[in-house]
Design an enzyme around this catalytic site. Structure first.
Site, PDB file in Angstrom:
ATOM      1  N   ALA A  65       0.896  -0.972  -0.028  1.00  0.00           N
ATOM      2  CA  ALA A  65      -0.182   0.061   0.107  1.00  0.00           C
ATOM      3  C   ALA A  65       0.312   1.105   0.047  1.00  0.00           C
ATOM      4  CB  ALA A  65      -1.374  -0.105   1.220  1.00  0.00           C
ATOM      5  N   GLY A 104       0.597  -5.092   0.269  1.00  0.00           N
ATOM      6  CA  GLY A 104      -0.947  -5.296  -0.070  1.00  0.00           C
ATOM      7  C   GLY A 104      -0.197  -5.229  -1.682  1.00  0.00           C
ATOM      8  N   GLU A 107      -0.619  -9.271  -1.310  1.00  0.00           N
ATOM      9  CA  GLU A 107      -1.925  -9.401  -1.146  1.00  0.00           C
ATOM     10  C   GLU A 107      -2.538  -9.795  -2.694  1.00  0.00           C
ATOM     11  OE1 GLU A 107      -2.262  -6.780   2.311  1.00  0.00           O
ATOM     12  OE2 GLU A 107      -3.745  -7.918   2.979  1.00  0.00           O
ATOM     13  N   GLU A 127       3.506  -5.623   7.222  1.00  0.00           N
ATOM     14  CA  GLU A 127       2.813  -4.522   7.782  1.00  0.00           C
ATOM     15  C   GLU A 127       3.402  -5.015   9.151  1.00  0.00           C
ATOM     16  OE1 GLU A 127       1.939  -6.758   5.611  1.00  0.00           O
ATOM     17  OE2 GLU A 127       0.240  -5.842   4.831  1.00  0.00           O
TER      18      GLU A 127
END
Ligand code: 3HC
Ligand code: NAI
Length: 693
Positions: A65, A104, A107, A127
């Site tokens: 992210a 992310g 992911e 994270e």
């Protein structure tokens, strides 16, 4: 070819290649998210497309992210939404992973039907290091794909795994040097058969007992870490609830943790560490000088550790001493340290032998002749250091960087003892030098830009966190530390006991307080310095005079006769402190823990402000990085200057005024810059933002 912001789509032989190009690391900002979604929908609608490959351009796949978006109002589409679109496509989607697939980014890859990775790729869920948990399905898809126990380990440790390990776990389907053609071929093969089951519908959780066992071990290893607790909770739901319910649990944890001040602080640390690598005022295009060989002068405590750091980074190093006897002792200590690592299992025999093979011992400074960088680590004596740098001038090859590891001495004065002061700077390592991450790179008045750039780059090669400091007594870290040390001694005189002072800091998050630390390092070091500089510290001096030099004599601020490592409060010390207080005419009083903490931290912050004002540190964030990596400041409070901003500079300035008034010590009064920022209701961070603009 069609373009959706930083994402393009190109159809080639029935395969749509969706390519992300968002330098530097293809983070999943709003434009990238929208681009992926738009391109995936276009591919789904295009009858010429049988299969899809998701790839990224540049040095890496997707770093996760976009961390700069955290804390700002969300912009659709959200990442979970984008991943759901990929996952629901009726055409197979293959991720082509080179570089890193992190957070992310992993992911997104988990939302694809299959994954091809380059052997050098790294995959992970880091994270936890930002105080959050994977928030786009990582805690639900990864367990269902590779098993709940290994998934929990990957997410809780946060360290990326290699592509090979990922393949053995079933996270990666294929390894290939050229990921794009391999992913294309796999996508076409998958298009010929039934659509593979996506990670969300896999049933590979593994036995519940194996997960619970891993979970207990992880919770023990990372005790008190809220991210780890959340990850375990979210992964556990995979056994008990549906995928969608699991996602909801994960999302709730994600929002809660993201908004927690601890995560904000860790995000600050992430960016401050990277900002510290940028050297202000360096002429454009400055290139570091090549370094392929090093020399270290002095094989004592620091020299040995510094030589190990070079060897650990694969750089051959000559360790130089004054006599065969000193050299033998130094080399034995180095070999002993490596042997301990081998015994502990953290180093293989082969790696040990290879590293030892890179360290060559020599007597006499002439042995520094072949080195591209020379680090001096002899006794802390100006005369001796000047003599060595004077001799090095003739010995070291032209262009070699000449560094001193001095803790306090004036680097400009050392540089003046050579006719090449442009090559001279400080490389201040911390003890143990082979372990501690911090490296203060001390920029002298005449240090050449490329010499500075060389030391900074070398620091990174040595796996250190390098921070530039200007020349002053103690540089950034020790200069601030001396403020804390002085207050710790004052607190004893005024009424506190060593344990209370230490506990104020350990409760705050430090591993050790100042007195446990002093006992570990030995009280005689500071005693010697005080005697040489005409300073006194009544309690510390009295302990030294009583032969209580710390752990090495079994007694210091604490008594180590019971537990040799932690030590116990000693009534004799309490009596000694009370006696010294009385001698000084001080009426002792009970000091609350909150006040102890303020007295220890605020004068340090004040000194940090002076350091900023004088330009010794370029940014408040640099000071934070020094304290986080060199002195054990707890990362989840962001470092001293970030912590000060969180408390509010008005509060800190007001307390400092109180302390100055009560003690009569004017150095405790808020520094001009702190005073000004407080009056303007500003923060230290606002100075950094101005500097960056
Ligand atoms: N968001 C925003 N900026 C990022 C970023 C990210 N995720 N990752 C890196 N950057 C920026 C850095 O700040 C730096 O900017 P600068 O040049 O202006 O200083 C630049 O990209 C290059 O970064 P590095 O200097 O770190 O480059 P390296 O090549 O040394 O390392 C990397 C590359 C290994 C990808 C490293 O940058 C990294 O570890 N990045 C962060 C990975 C991460 O933590 N991802 C998880 C994010 S949270 C998340 O994904 C939540 C999700 O679950 C919902
Ligand atoms: P030390 O006393 O353990 O080692 C110094 C070594 O230098 C000795 O082995 C000595 O024989 C050798 N030496 C002296 N003169 C020499 C010469 N002319 N040529 C070659 N070798 C010579 O000292 P330590 O603790 O390693 O400190 C070294 C330097 O590092 C000092 O400047 C100190 O301030 C600094 N420093 C020390 C830290 C610590 O925690 N000990 C932390 C950071 C910096």
């Amino acid at each position: 070819m069609a373009q959706q912001g930083p994402v393009t789509i190109k159809v080639d032989g029935g395969v749509a290649i969706i390519l992300i190009a968002s330098p530097p690391v293809n983070a999943l900002g709003a434009a990238v998210r929208a681009g992926i979604k738009g391109c995936a929908e276009a591919a789904a609608a295009d009858p010429a497309v049988r299969a899809i490959v998701l790839a990224a351009e540049g040095r890496t796949f997707i770093a996760g992210a976009d961390i700069t978006e955290f804390g700002k109002p969300p912009v659709p589409p959200s990442l979970p939404e984008v991943i759901a679109v990929l996952e629901r496509l009726s055409k197979p989607v293959v991720a082509a992973i080179h570089g890193a697939a992190l957070g992310g980014g992993l992911e997104v890859a988990l939302g694809c039907h299959a994954r091809v990775a380059a052997p050098s790729a790294k995959l992970g869920l880091p994270e936890v290091k930002l105080g959050i948990l994977p928030g786009a399905g990582g805690t639900q898809r990864l367990p269902r794909l590779i098993g709940a126990a290994p998934a929990a380990r990957i997410a809780c440790d946060g360290t990326p795994i290699s592509a090979k390990e990922a393949q053995s776990l079933g996270l990666v389907d294929e390894l290939a040097e050229e990921v794009l053609p391999a992913a294309k071929a796999l996508a076409l093969r998958l298009a010929d058969g039934a659509l593979p089951v996506p990670a969300r519908d896999r049933t590979n959780l593994g036995p519940r007992e194996a997960f619970e066992e891993a979970a207990s071990a992880l919770l023990r290893k990372h005790a008190g870490n809220p991210s780890v607790e959340a990850i375990i909770d979210a992964v556990r739901t995979a056994f008990e609830k549906s995928f969608e319910e699991g996602l909801a649990v994960e999302r709730a944890h994600f929002h809660r943790l993201r908004d927690d001040p601890r995560s904000k602080a860790l995000r600050h640390v992430f960016f401050a560490e990277r900002a510290a690598a940028r050297i202000p005022g360096l002429p454009k295009g400055t290139q570091p000088r090549p370094v392929s060989r090093a020399a270290v002068i002095g094989a004592g405590t620091m020299g040995g550790g510094i030589a190990m750091s070079f060897a650990n980074a694969g750089i051959p190093v000559t360790l130089i001493e004054t006599s065969e006897e000193n050299l033998r002792r130094g080399l034995e200590r180095v070999a002993g340290n490596y042997a301990t690592s081998v015994k502990r299992g953290s180093l293989t025999e082969e790696a040990r032998n290879q590293r030892l093979g890179l360290i060559e011992g020599k007597v006499g400074l002439e042995a520094a002749a072949g080195a591209d960088v020379v680090v001096e680590a002899v006794f802390e004596e100006m005369g001796l250091k000047k003599e060595i740098f004077g001799k090095l001038e003739a010995i070291a090859k032209p262009g070699a960087v000449l560094a001193t590891n001095t803790s306090y001495l004036d680097v400009d004065e050392i540089a003046a003892s050579t006719s090449r002061p442009g090559d001279v700077l400080g490389m201040h390592f911390f003890s143990p030098a082979n372990v501690m991450k911090l490296l203060e790179v001390v920029r002298g008045a005449k240090t050449a830009p490329d010499a500075l750039a060389t030391a900074m780059e070398l620091g990174r090669r040595l796996a250190k966190v390098p921070v530039v400091s200007g020349v002053c007594y103690g540089f950034i870290g020790n200069r601030m530390l001396s403020r804390r040390t002085a207050q710790a001694e004052r607190l004893l005189l005024e009424g506190a006991q060593p344990k209370e002072v230490d506990q104020a800091l350990t409760d705050f998050g430090f591993r050790m307080g100042p007195f446990a630390m002093a006992d570990l390092a030995g009280l005689d070091i500071g005693w010697r310095i005080r005697k040489a500089t005409g300073k006194t510290a009544p309690v510390a001096d009295a302990l030294c005079e009583a032969g209580r030099l710390g752990q090495k004599t079994g007694r210091g601020y604490y008594d180590y006769s019971g537990d040799a490592r932690t030590g116990a409060a000693d009534p004799e010390v309490a009596a000694l402190i009370e006696r010294v207080s009385a001698d000084q005419g001080i009426t002792r009083r009970a000091i609350p823990q909150a006040e102890i903490l303020e007295r220890l931290l605020y004068p340090m912050i004040n000194e940090g402000a002076r350091i900023l004002e004088e330009g010794i540190a370029a940014r408040a964030g640099d000071i934070d990085i020094v304290w986080l990596n060199g002195y054990g400041w707890p990362a989840w409070t962001g470092g001293p200057m970030f912590h000060a901003d969180s408390i509010g500079l008005q509060t800190i300035a007001a307390r400092l005024r109180d302390f100055a008034e009560q003690s009569g010590d004017t150095t405790l009064a808020p520094s001009p810059i702190l005073q000004r920022l407080a009056e303007q209701e500003q923060t230290f961070a606002s100075l950094d933002q101005k500097a960056a603009a």
